[in-house]
Design a protein around this motif. Structure first.
Motif, PDB file in Angstrom:
ATOM      1  N   GLY A 161       0.794  -1.220   0.000  1.00 19.69           N
ATOM      2  CA  GLY A 161       0.000   0.000   0.000  1.00 19.69           C
ATOM      3  C   GLY A 161       0.828   1.272   0.000  1.00 19.69           C
ATOM      4  O   GLY A 161       0.298   2.363   0.187  1.00 19.69           O
ATOM      5  N   ILE A 162       2.124   1.137  -0.193  1.00 23.13           N
ATOM      6  CA  ILE A 162       3.005   2.299  -0.238  1.00 23.13           C
ATOM      7  C   ILE A 162       2.908   2.975  -1.599  1.00 23.13           C
ATOM      8  O   ILE A 162       3.071   4.181  -1.725  1.00 23.13           O
ATOM      9  CB  ILE A 162       4.467   1.880   0.043  1.00 23.13           C
ATOM     10  CG1 ILE A 162       4.598   1.427   1.482  1.00 23.13           C
ATOM     11  CG2 ILE A 162       5.441   3.008  -0.273  1.00 23.13           C
ATOM     12  CD1 ILE A 162       5.929   0.780   1.807  1.00 23.13           C
ATOM     13  N   VAL A 194       9.468   8.452  -1.708  1.00 21.09           N
ATOM     14  CA  VAL A 194       9.644   7.219  -0.917  1.00 21.09           C
ATOM     15  C   VAL A 194      11.127   6.873  -0.825  1.00 21.09           C
ATOM     16  O   VAL A 194      11.629   6.527   0.254  1.00 21.09           O
ATOM     17  CB  VAL A 194       8.827   6.044  -1.520  1.00 21.09           C
ATOM     18  CG1 VAL A 194       9.215   4.718  -0.883  1.00 21.09           C
ATOM     19  CG2 VAL A 194       7.334   6.301  -1.359  1.00 21.09           C
ATOM     20  N   ILE A 195      11.844   6.980  -1.939  1.00 20.10           N
ATOM     21  CA  ILE A 195      13.282   6.704  -1.942  1.00 20.10           C
ATOM     22  C   ILE A 195      14.004   7.666  -0.998  1.00 20.10           C
ATOM     23  O   ILE A 195      14.868   7.251  -0.216  1.00 20.10           O
ATOM     24  CB  ILE A 195      13.852   6.785  -3.375  1.00 20.10           C
ATOM     25  CG1 ILE A 195      13.322   5.622  -4.210  1.00 20.10           C
ATOM     26  CG2 ILE A 195      15.372   6.794  -3.363  1.00 20.10           C
ATOM     27  CD1 ILE A 195      13.542   5.778  -5.710  1.00 20.10           C
ATOM     28  N   ALA A 196      13.644   8.945  -1.066  1.00 24.15           N
ATOM     29  CA  ALA A 196      14.274   9.943  -0.186  1.00 24.15           C
ATOM     30  C   ALA A 196      14.005   9.624   1.277  1.00 24.15           C
ATOM     31  O   ALA A 196      14.912   9.700   2.123  1.00 24.15           O
ATOM     32  CB  ALA A 196      13.771  11.345  -0.527  1.00 24.15           C
ATOM     33  N   ILE A 249       6.811   4.782   6.522  1.00 23.50           N
ATOM     34  CA  ILE A 249       6.404   5.214   5.188  1.00 23.50           C
ATOM     35  C   ILE A 249       4.959   4.798   4.932  1.00 23.50           C
ATOM     36  O   ILE A 249       4.174   5.563   4.365  1.00 23.50           O
ATOM     37  CB  ILE A 249       7.361   4.667   4.105  1.00 23.50           C
ATOM     38  CG1 ILE A 249       8.752   5.302   4.269  1.00 23.50           C
ATOM     39  CG2 ILE A 249       6.801   4.924   2.705  1.00 23.50           C
ATOM     40  CD1 ILE A 249       9.840   4.692   3.408  1.00 23.50           C
ATOM     41  N   LYS A 250       4.602   3.598   5.372  1.00 19.46           N
ATOM     42  CA  LYS A 250       3.213   3.142   5.237  1.00 19.46           C
ATOM     43  C   LYS A 250       2.271   4.032   6.041  1.00 19.46           C
ATOM     44  O   LYS A 250       1.185   4.388   5.568  1.00 19.46           O
ATOM     45  CB  LYS A 250       3.094   1.682   5.675  1.00 19.46           C
ATOM     46  CG  LYS A 250       3.655   0.735   4.651  1.00 19.46           C
ATOM     47  CD  LYS A 250       3.817  -0.695   5.065  1.00 19.46           C
ATOM     48  CE  LYS A 250       2.814  -1.362   5.876  1.00 19.46           C
ATOM     49  NZ  LYS A 250       3.074  -2.802   6.089  1.00 19.46           N
ATOM     50  N   TYR A 307       3.641  17.522  10.443  1.00 22.72           N
ATOM     51  CA  TYR A 307       4.318  17.178  11.691  1.00 22.72           C
ATOM     52  C   TYR A 307       5.162  15.915  11.516  1.00 22.72           C
ATOM     53  O   TYR A 307       6.294  15.844  11.995  1.00 22.72           O
ATOM     54  CB  TYR A 307       3.292  16.999  12.817  1.00 22.72           C
ATOM     55  CG  TYR A 307       3.917  16.652  14.134  1.00 22.72           C
ATOM     56  CD1 TYR A 307       4.589  17.622  14.883  1.00 22.72           C
ATOM     57  CD2 TYR A 307       3.857  15.363  14.639  1.00 22.72           C
ATOM     58  CE1 TYR A 307       5.186  17.316  16.086  1.00 22.72           C
ATOM     59  CE2 TYR A 307       4.450  15.038  15.843  1.00 22.72           C
ATOM     60  CZ  TYR A 307       5.104  16.016  16.565  1.00 22.72           C
ATOM     61  OH  TYR A 307       5.705  15.692  17.756  1.00 22.72           O
ATOM     62  N   PHE A 308       4.616  14.943  10.821  1.00 23.90           N
ATOM     63  CA  PHE A 308       5.320  13.683  10.551  1.00 23.90           C
ATOM     64  C   PHE A 308       6.643  13.962   9.852  1.00 23.90           C
ATOM     65  O   PHE A 308       7.694  13.451  10.233  1.00 23.90           O
ATOM     66  CB  PHE A 308       4.416  12.805   9.681  1.00 23.90           C
ATOM     67  CG  PHE A 308       4.780  11.356   9.632  1.00 23.90           C
ATOM     68  CD1 PHE A 308       4.171  10.446  10.476  1.00 23.90           C
ATOM     69  CD2 PHE A 308       5.715  10.883   8.723  1.00 23.90           C
ATOM     70  CE1 PHE A 308       4.488   9.095  10.423  1.00 23.90           C
ATOM     71  CE2 PHE A 308       6.046   9.537   8.664  1.00 23.90           C
ATOM     72  CZ  PHE A 308       5.426   8.649   9.521  1.00 23.90           C
ATOM     73  N   LEU A 309       6.589  14.793   8.801  1.00 30.93           N
ATOM     74  CA  LEU A 309       7.803  15.120   8.051  1.00 30.93           C
ATOM     75  C   LEU A 309       8.743  16.015   8.847  1.00 30.93           C
ATOM     76  O   LEU A 309       9.969  15.889   8.721  1.00 30.93           O
ATOM     77  CB  LEU A 309       7.450  15.759   6.708  1.00 30.93           C
ATOM     78  CG  LEU A 309       6.824  14.810   5.682  1.00 30.93           C
ATOM     79  CD1 LEU A 309       6.519  15.564   4.389  1.00 30.93           C
ATOM     80  CD2 LEU A 309       7.698  13.607   5.408  1.00 30.93           C
ATOM     81  N   LEU A 310       8.207  16.903   9.667  1.00 31.28           N
ATOM     82  CA  LEU A 310       9.072  17.733  10.512  1.00 31.28           C
ATOM     83  C   LEU A 310       9.858  16.888  11.502  1.00 31.28           C
ATOM     84  O   LEU A 310      11.047  17.142  11.736  1.00 31.28           O
ATOM     85  CB  LEU A 310       8.246  18.790  11.263  1.00 31.28           C
ATOM     86  CG  LEU A 310       7.799  19.987  10.436  1.00 31.28           C
ATOM     87  CD1 LEU A 310       6.802  20.834  11.227  1.00 31.28           C
ATOM     88  CD2 LEU A 310       8.995  20.828  10.010  1.00 31.28           C
ATOM     89  N   GLU A 311       9.210  15.880  12.063  1.00 26.91           N
ATOM     90  CA  GLU A 311       9.913  14.969  12.973  1.00 26.91           C
ATOM     91  C   GLU A 311      11.024  14.220  12.239  1.00 26.91           C
ATOM     92  O   GLU A 311      12.129  14.080  12.753  1.00 26.91           O
ATOM     93  CB  GLU A 311       8.937  13.959  13.591  1.00 26.91           C
ATOM     94  CG  GLU A 311       8.122  14.504  14.723  1.00 26.91           C
ATOM     95  CD  GLU A 311       7.333  13.400  15.409  1.00 26.91           C
ATOM     96  OE1 GLU A 311       6.911  12.430  14.738  1.00 26.91           O
ATOM     97  OE2 GLU A 311       7.143  13.515  16.626  1.00 26.91           O
ATOM     98  N   HIS A 312      10.718  13.749  11.047  1.00 23.00           N
ATOM     99  CA  HIS A 312      11.728  13.021  10.269  1.00 23.00           C
ATOM    100  C   HIS A 312      12.866  13.956   9.881  1.00 23.00           C
ATOM    101  O   HIS A 312      14.041  13.576   9.950  1.00 23.00           O
ATOM    102  CB  HIS A 312      11.106  12.373   9.026  1.00 23.00           C
ATOM    103  CG  HIS A 312      12.079  11.548   8.251  1.00 23.00           C
ATOM    104  ND1 HIS A 312      12.661  10.405   8.765  1.00 23.00           N
ATOM    105  CD2 HIS A 312      12.618  11.720   7.030  1.00 23.00           C
ATOM    106  CE1 HIS A 312      13.497   9.903   7.883  1.00 23.00           C
ATOM    107  NE2 HIS A 312      13.498  10.690   6.819  1.00 23.00           N
TER     108      HIS A 312
END
Length: 122
Positions: free
Chosen positions: A25-26, A51-53, A64-65, A83-88
């Protein structure tokens, strides 16, 4: 539209990985041509590049899922996605900083060897 072999050439991802991402499902929105073969759009290619990044910067497949699921929720999840991307991003920045620190140690050690080798040549 791109074939699976073209996507492999562009991204470096093996067909088995692409099929796995689709199965998990990605990788949403993979169309099938009249012959039943997968056809990848520019939108899917752009998503794969993200996704690769994410993967190359240490994000797990499970995360990622989870991020993919947030996207499927639509605009109601915009804050959560950001927020998810800021944490990453913070994790990646910390990793880059640590790698830079280690790189400076390695460079210093090489400079020491250069100095010792120069003295030996005299």
């Amino acid at each position: 539209m791109y074939s699976i072999s073209e996507i492999e050439r562009i991204t470096g991802l093996r067909p088995s990985t692409l099929r796995y991402y689709e199965q998990e499902g990605i990788l949403p929105h993979v169309q099938r041509g009249t012959s039943g073969r997968r056809e990848y759009s520019d939108e899917v290619l752009e998503w794969l590049e993200l996704v690769i990044a994410l993967k190359d910067t240490g994000m797990s497949i499970d995360d990622i899922k989870a991020y993919t699921e947030l996207i499927r929720q639509g605009d109601v999840s915009l804050d959560a996605r950001k927020y998810f991307l800021l944490e990453h991003k913070a994790k990646v920045e910390q990793s880059v900083s640590l790698t830079q620190f280690h790189l400076e140690k390695i460079i210093s050690k090489i400079a020491i060897y250069d100095g010792l080798m120069f003295k030996k040549m005299k």
